[in-house]
Design a protein around this motif. Structure first.
Motif, mmCIF file in Angstrom:
data_model
loop_
_atom_site.group_PDB
_atom_site.id
_atom_site.type_symbol
_atom_site.label_atom_id
_atom_site.label_comp_id
_atom_site.label_asym_id
_atom_site.label_seq_id
_atom_site.Cartn_x
_atom_site.Cartn_y
_atom_site.Cartn_z
ATOM 1 N N LEU A 210 9.905 6.951 -3.370
ATOM 2 C CA LEU A 210 9.626 6.852 -1.936
ATOM 3 C C LEU A 210 8.231 6.290 -1.679
ATOM 4 C CD1 LEU A 210 11.134 10.168 -0.480
ATOM 5 C CD2 LEU A 210 12.170 7.894 -0.625
ATOM 6 N N ALA A 211 7.307 6.484 -2.614
ATOM 7 C CA ALA A 211 5.953 5.947 -2.464
ATOM 8 C C ALA A 211 5.971 4.433 -2.445
ATOM 9 C CB ALA A 211 5.060 6.452 -3.594
ATOM 10 N N GLN A 212 6.904 3.832 -3.173
ATOM 11 C CA GLN A 212 7.025 2.378 -3.160
ATOM 12 C C GLN A 212 7.659 1.889 -1.858
ATOM 13 O OE1 GLN A 212 9.147 1.251 -6.716
ATOM 14 N NE2 GLN A 212 7.571 2.064 -8.085
ATOM 15 N N ASP A 213 8.542 2.706 -1.290
ATOM 16 C CA ASP A 213 9.191 2.339 -0.039
ATOM 17 C C ASP A 213 8.240 2.505 1.149
ATOM 18 O OD1 ASP A 213 11.587 1.676 1.569
ATOM 19 O OD2 ASP A 213 11.389 3.738 2.284
ATOM 20 N N CYS A 214 7.390 3.535 1.095
ATOM 21 C CA CYS A 214 6.427 3.810 2.173
ATOM 22 C C CYS A 214 5.026 3.923 1.579
ATOM 23 C CB CYS A 214 6.796 5.083 2.919
ATOM 24 S SG CYS A 214 8.274 4.943 3.916
ATOM 25 N N PRO A 215 4.377 2.806 1.274
ATOM 26 C CA PRO A 215 3.025 2.888 0.698
ATOM 27 C C PRO A 215 2.013 3.368 1.729
ATOM 28 C CG PRO A 215 3.626 0.614 1.181
ATOM 29 C CD PRO A 215 4.849 1.419 1.427
ATOM 30 N N GLY A 216 0.945 3.934 1.198
ATOM 31 C CA GLY A 216 -0.136 4.382 2.068
ATOM 32 C C GLY A 216 -0.213 5.882 2.254
ATOM 33 N N TYR A 217 0.889 6.578 2.006
ATOM 34 C CA TYR A 217 0.892 8.032 2.192
ATOM 35 C C TYR A 217 0.500 8.783 0.924
ATOM 36 C CZ TYR A 217 3.329 7.214 6.613
ATOM 37 O OH TYR A 217 3.672 6.800 7.877
ATOM 38 N N GLY A 218 0.609 8.138 -0.223
ATOM 39 C CA GLY A 218 0.251 8.796 -1.479
ATOM 40 C C GLY A 218 1.295 9.753 -1.997
ATOM 41 N N PHE A 219 2.575 9.479 -1.693
ATOM 42 C CA PHE A 219 3.652 10.355 -2.153
ATOM 43 C C PHE A 219 3.651 10.526 -3.672
ATOM 44 C CE2 PHE A 219 6.377 9.115 1.761
ATOM 45 C CZ PHE A 219 5.763 10.095 2.502
#
Length: 290
Positions: A210-219
């Protein structure tokens, strides 16, 4: 001068008896230690050093059921109830009594490297299933119901239907077989501990994706938990589609970035004035017997 040799004999005998008496407690103290289990010895050693040792989970409850002819026995656990983002992942595991990997413990007591190694060993030797409750289901049902739903789905998905299920926590599952809830079960029952490892590793891998799908959050770093870095990203970027809408920090970020999506909540404690009209023409006859 003639010396009485017999006078020294009691002294020597007494010294020997004293030495034997001193040695006896030491031997007595060592004897039980030799019979101690590894776990008990670890507790004693840790106690002397001022460190609290925690006994690892055991296969004792599962073996008790096997002796009664109850088998297969599954353990199940979930990972991800507390985070602000991502799914809840539930796992169910039926360990092979003859091929139990060494080192299985509560996933919280293990490092990421240890969990990864044990994950592969558990999947190679045991029956394993996984179920996922999405953020949308969590928003719809609440986190507890979504977690119980995923746990039940994981049990149903096992290759072989269990005859008894151990689940971590207070709530039993609505399963076709007997289900026993064990508080702190991931640190007590070995099958639950194995399930906790499978659930944790699976969820961590999902959050990295999911970090690759939504970068910037640091998942990939915090796995969706409410750490300062995640809260800062939420305040800066607003919630993503992977966030749980009704968790307080997410709701606050949504109100800031997308206020039009927030429905006004009626204040149930507000006082509304109600006008009551009383007709002046109504008269009460006091002579009427009520």
């Amino acid at each position: 001068m003639i010396r009485d040799k017999s006078a020294k004999t009691p002294a020597k005998d007494a010294s020997k008896k004293q030495a034997a008496t001193k040695a006896a407690p030491d031997k007595a103290a060592k004897a039980p230690a030799a019979k101690m289990s590894a776990v008990t010895a670890a507790k004693v050693a840790a106690g002397k050093k001022g460190v609290i040792a925690v006994a690892p989970p055991s296969f004792r409850r599962e073996r008790a059921l096997i002796k009664r002819g109850v088998w297969p026995v599954a353990g199940c656990d979930e990972a991800g109830r507390g985070p602000l983002a991502g799914p809840v992942v539930a796992a169910a595991v039926i360990l092979d009594p003859d091929r139990i990997p060494r080192g299985i413990d509560d996933s919280k007591r293990l490092t990421a490297e240890e969990r990864e190694k044990l994950f592969d060993k558990i999947c190679a030797t045991a029956q394993v299933s996984v179920a996922v409750a999405s953020p949308a289901r969590i928003d719809r049902d609440n986190i507890l119901r979504a977690s119980l739903w995923a746990l039940k789905r994981a049990v149903v998905a096992l290759p072989e239907a269990p005859r008894h299920v151990f689940v971590d926590g207070r709530d039993r599952l609505d399963t076709a077989c007997d289900c026993e809830a064990v508080i702190g079960g991931d640190g007590i029952v070995l099958s639950i501990a194995a399930a906790s490892i499978v659930a944790k590793v699976t969820r961590d891998r999902l959050m990295c994706a999911l970090a690759q799908d939504c970068p910037g959050y640091g998942f990939e770093q915090h796995k969706g938990y409410a750490v300062p870095e995640h809260l800062d990203a939420l305040d800066r970027l607003g919630p993503s589609i992977h966030h749980r809408s009704f968790f307080a920090p997410v709701a606050a970020a949504r109100a800031k970035h997308k206020p039009w999506t927030v429905e006004p909540v009626q204040d149930l404690f507000s006082v509304t004035e109600v006008e009551v009209q009383v007709e002046a023409s109504v008269q009460i006859d006091a002579s009427v017997n009520l």
